[in-house]
Scaffold this motif. Structure first.
Motif, PDB file in Angstrom:
ATOM      1  N   ALA A  46      -3.035   1.412  -0.760  1.00 31.05           N
ATOM      2  CA  ALA A  46      -2.375   0.198  -0.275  1.00 31.05           C
ATOM      3  C   ALA A  46      -0.873   0.360  -0.404  1.00 31.05           C
ATOM      4  O   ALA A  46      -0.372   0.942  -1.372  1.00 31.05           O
ATOM      5  CB  ALA A  46      -2.841  -1.014  -1.081  1.00 31.05           C
ATOM      6  N   ASN A  47      -0.146  -0.150   0.580  1.00 28.28           N
ATOM      7  CA  ASN A  47       1.310  -0.181   0.514  1.00 28.28           C
ATOM      8  C   ASN A  47       1.731  -1.232  -0.493  1.00 28.28           C
ATOM      9  O   ASN A  47       1.099  -2.279  -0.618  1.00 28.28           O
ATOM     10  CB  ASN A  47       1.905  -0.508   1.881  1.00 28.28           C
ATOM     11  N   ILE A  48       2.822  -0.958  -1.191  1.00 30.62           N
ATOM     12  CA  ILE A  48       3.345  -1.887  -2.182  1.00 30.62           C
ATOM     13  C   ILE A  48       4.736  -2.321  -1.749  1.00 30.62           C
ATOM     14  O   ILE A  48       5.575  -1.484  -1.396  1.00 30.62           O
ATOM     15  CB  ILE A  48       3.446  -1.238  -3.574  1.00 30.62           C
ATOM     16  N   TYR A  49       4.968  -3.627  -1.795  1.00 32.77           N
ATOM     17  CA  TYR A  49       6.269  -4.194  -1.467  1.00 32.77           C
ATOM     18  C   TYR A  49       6.749  -5.005  -2.662  1.00 32.77           C
ATOM     19  O   TYR A  49       6.014  -5.853  -3.166  1.00 32.77           O
ATOM     20  CB  TYR A  49       6.176  -5.107  -0.244  1.00 32.77           C
ATOM     21  N   ILE A  50       7.959  -4.739  -3.104  1.00 38.05           N
ATOM     22  CA  ILE A  50       8.565  -5.545  -4.160  1.00 38.05           C
ATOM     23  C   ILE A  50       9.748  -6.271  -3.545  1.00 38.05           C
ATOM     24  O   ILE A  50      10.668  -5.634  -3.011  1.00 38.05           O
ATOM     25  CB  ILE A  50       9.017  -4.688  -5.358  1.00 38.05           C
ATOM     26  N   ASN A  51       9.689  -7.591  -3.579  1.00 40.38           N
ATOM     27  CA  ASN A  51      10.711  -8.429  -2.936  1.00 40.38           C
ATOM     28  C   ASN A  51      10.959  -7.959  -1.506  1.00 40.38           C
ATOM     29  O   ASN A  51      12.089  -7.786  -1.064  1.00 40.38           O
ATOM     30  CB  ASN A  51      12.009  -8.450  -3.748  1.00 40.38           C
ATOM     31  N   ASN A  52       9.869  -7.715  -0.794  1.00 41.23           N
ATOM     32  CA  ASN A  52       9.838  -7.318   0.625  1.00 41.23           C
ATOM     33  C   ASN A  52      10.352  -5.907   0.898  1.00 41.23           C
ATOM     34  O   ASN A  52      10.521  -5.535   2.053  1.00 41.23           O
ATOM     35  CB  ASN A  52      10.573  -8.333   1.501  1.00 41.23           C
ATOM     36  N   GLU A  53      10.620  -5.110  -0.125  1.00 38.72           N
ATOM     37  CA  GLU A  53      11.024  -3.722   0.083  1.00 38.72           C
ATOM     38  C   GLU A  53       9.835  -2.808  -0.213  1.00 38.72           C
ATOM     39  O   GLU A  53       9.262  -2.863  -1.298  1.00 38.72           O
ATOM     40  CB  GLU A  53      12.197  -3.354  -0.823  1.00 38.72           C
ATOM     41  N   LYS A  54       9.503  -1.958   0.772  1.00 43.26           N
ATOM     42  CA  LYS A  54       8.360  -1.057   0.628  1.00 43.26           C
ATOM     43  C   LYS A  54       8.708   0.074  -0.344  1.00 43.26           C
ATOM     44  O   LYS A  54       9.771   0.677  -0.259  1.00 43.26           O
ATOM     45  CB  LYS A  54       7.970  -0.463   1.978  1.00 43.26           C
ATOM     46  N   LEU A  55       7.783   0.319  -1.272  1.00 46.47           N
ATOM     47  CA  LEU A  55       7.967   1.418  -2.223  1.00 46.47           C
ATOM     48  C   LEU A  55       7.546   2.729  -1.585  1.00 46.47           C
ATOM     49  O   LEU A  55       6.784   2.755  -0.617  1.00 46.47           O
ATOM     50  CB  LEU A  55       7.158   1.159  -3.494  1.00 46.47           C
ATOM     51  N   ASP A  56       8.017   3.833  -2.149  1.00 47.73           N
ATOM     52  CA  ASP A  56       7.685   5.145  -1.591  1.00 47.73           C
ATOM     53  C   ASP A  56       6.426   5.752  -2.206  1.00 47.73           C
ATOM     54  O   ASP A  56       6.167   6.931  -2.042  1.00 47.73           O
ATOM     55  CB  ASP A  56       8.869   6.098  -1.698  1.00 47.73           C
ATOM     56  N   PHE A  57       5.654   4.950  -2.913  1.00 49.03           N
ATOM     57  CA  PHE A  57       4.349   5.386  -3.416  1.00 49.03           C
ATOM     58  C   PHE A  57       3.350   4.265  -3.169  1.00 49.03           C
ATOM     59  O   PHE A  57       3.734   3.109  -2.973  1.00 49.03           O
ATOM     60  CB  PHE A  57       4.397   5.775  -4.897  1.00 49.03           C
ATOM     61  N   ASN A  58       2.085   4.619  -3.130  1.00 46.71           N
ATOM     62  CA  ASN A  58       1.027   3.662  -2.832  1.00 46.71           C
ATOM     63  C   ASN A  58       0.201   3.350  -4.067  1.00 46.71           C
ATOM     64  O   ASN A  58       0.214   4.099  -5.042  1.00 46.71           O
ATOM     65  CB  ASN A  58       0.083   4.212  -1.761  1.00 46.71           C
ATOM     66  N   ALA A  59      -0.539   2.254  -3.981  1.00 48.84           N
ATOM     67  CA  ALA A  59      -1.526   1.920  -5.005  1.00 48.84           C
ATOM     68  C   ALA A  59      -2.861   2.501  -4.573  1.00 48.84           C
ATOM     69  O   ALA A  59      -3.162   2.576  -3.381  1.00 48.84           O
ATOM     70  CB  ALA A  59      -1.642   0.411  -5.156  1.00 48.84           C
ATOM     71  N   LEU A  60      -3.651   2.922  -5.536  1.00 50.15           N
ATOM     72  CA  LEU A  60      -5.022   3.326  -5.276  1.00 50.15           C
ATOM     73  C   LEU A  60      -5.891   2.115  -5.559  1.00 50.15           C
ATOM     74  O   LEU A  60      -5.776   1.507  -6.631  1.00 50.15           O
ATOM     75  CB  LEU A  60      -5.430   4.476  -6.188  1.00 50.15           C
ATOM     76  N   ILE A  61      -6.747   1.743  -4.619  1.00 48.33           N
ATOM     77  CA  ILE A  61      -7.614   0.582  -4.811  1.00 48.33           C
ATOM     78  C   ILE A  61      -8.968   1.078  -5.298  1.00 48.33           C
ATOM     79  O   ILE A  61      -9.688   1.780  -4.584  1.00 48.33           O
ATOM     80  CB  ILE A  61      -7.780  -0.229  -3.506  1.00 48.33           C
ATOM     81  N   ALA A  62      -9.300   0.727  -6.535  1.00 45.53           N
ATOM     82  CA  ALA A  62     -10.575   1.116  -7.123  1.00 45.53           C
ATOM     83  C   ALA A  62     -11.702   0.361  -6.430  1.00 45.53           C
ATOM     84  O   ALA A  62     -11.489  -0.665  -5.795  1.00 45.53           O
ATOM     85  CB  ALA A  62     -10.567   0.818  -8.620  1.00 45.53           C
ATOM     86  N   TYR A  63     -12.906   0.877  -6.572  1.00 43.76           N
ATOM     87  CA  TYR A  63     -14.093   0.242  -6.004  1.00 43.76           C
ATOM     88  C   TYR A  63     -14.205  -1.206  -6.469  1.00 43.76           C
ATOM     89  O   TYR A  63     -14.637  -2.077  -5.743  1.00 43.76           O
ATOM     90  CB  TYR A  63     -15.335   1.045  -6.403  1.00 43.76           C
TER      91      TYR A  63
END
Length: 150
Positions: A31-48
């Motif tokens: 999943a893409n991560i946005y902090i205060n509407n700024e996209k981070l350059d790493f993603n989250a892994l979504i566990a089952y």
């Protein structure tokens, strides 16, 4: 009765030894991560289980926290610059600590590709941020508290 207890213990050990089994079909959704509407350059892994997991160092640095890693105990400690927030998490441990108070985690931190992954929502909410997961777009939007923005 003893045999069923033994099988339960073996099952739990297997889950502990193979943490990547937390993902459906062995593959994690990202999943893409946005902090205060700024996209981070790493993603989250979504566990089952639906829990977003992120590399510990990257997320704590995004929150301008000091980070230390104890390789012996496999424990990460992060503290805010002013020391008002201290978070401790350990690999494969369901208990986390914020300012010395214990919390039960829905997903244990785990080591993957020599990186410790931690629960994004737990970390974010521990510093007072608001977290919104938009499942259809696989996007996580985090709004930092005003004090953290300055």
């Amino acid at each position: 009765m003893k045999k069923s207890r033994f099988l339960i213990v073996v099952f739990l050990l297997v889950l502990t030894i193979f943490p990547t089994s937390i993902y459906a079909d062995g593959e994690a959704q990202r999943a893409n991560i946005y902090i205060n509407n700024e996209k981070l350059d790493f993603n989250a892994l979504i566990a089952y289980s639906g829990v977003a997991m992120v590399p510990f160092r990257e997320i704590f640095e995004q929150y301008d926290m000091k980070v230390s890693w104890d390789n012996t105990s496999k424990t990460v400690t992060a503290s805010s610059q002013d020391g008002s927030i201290v978070i401790k998490l350990s690999q494969d441990n369901k208990t986390a600590y914020v300012n010395g108070k214990s919390y039960s985690l829905s997903q244990t931190p785990f080591l993957g590709e020599n990186i410790l992954y931690v629960n994004l929502r737990f970390i974010s909410e521990s510093i007072g941020a608001k977290v919104n997961y938009d499942k259809p777009s696989l996007s996580i939007h985090i709004t930092l508290p005003k004090a953290a923005k300055e």
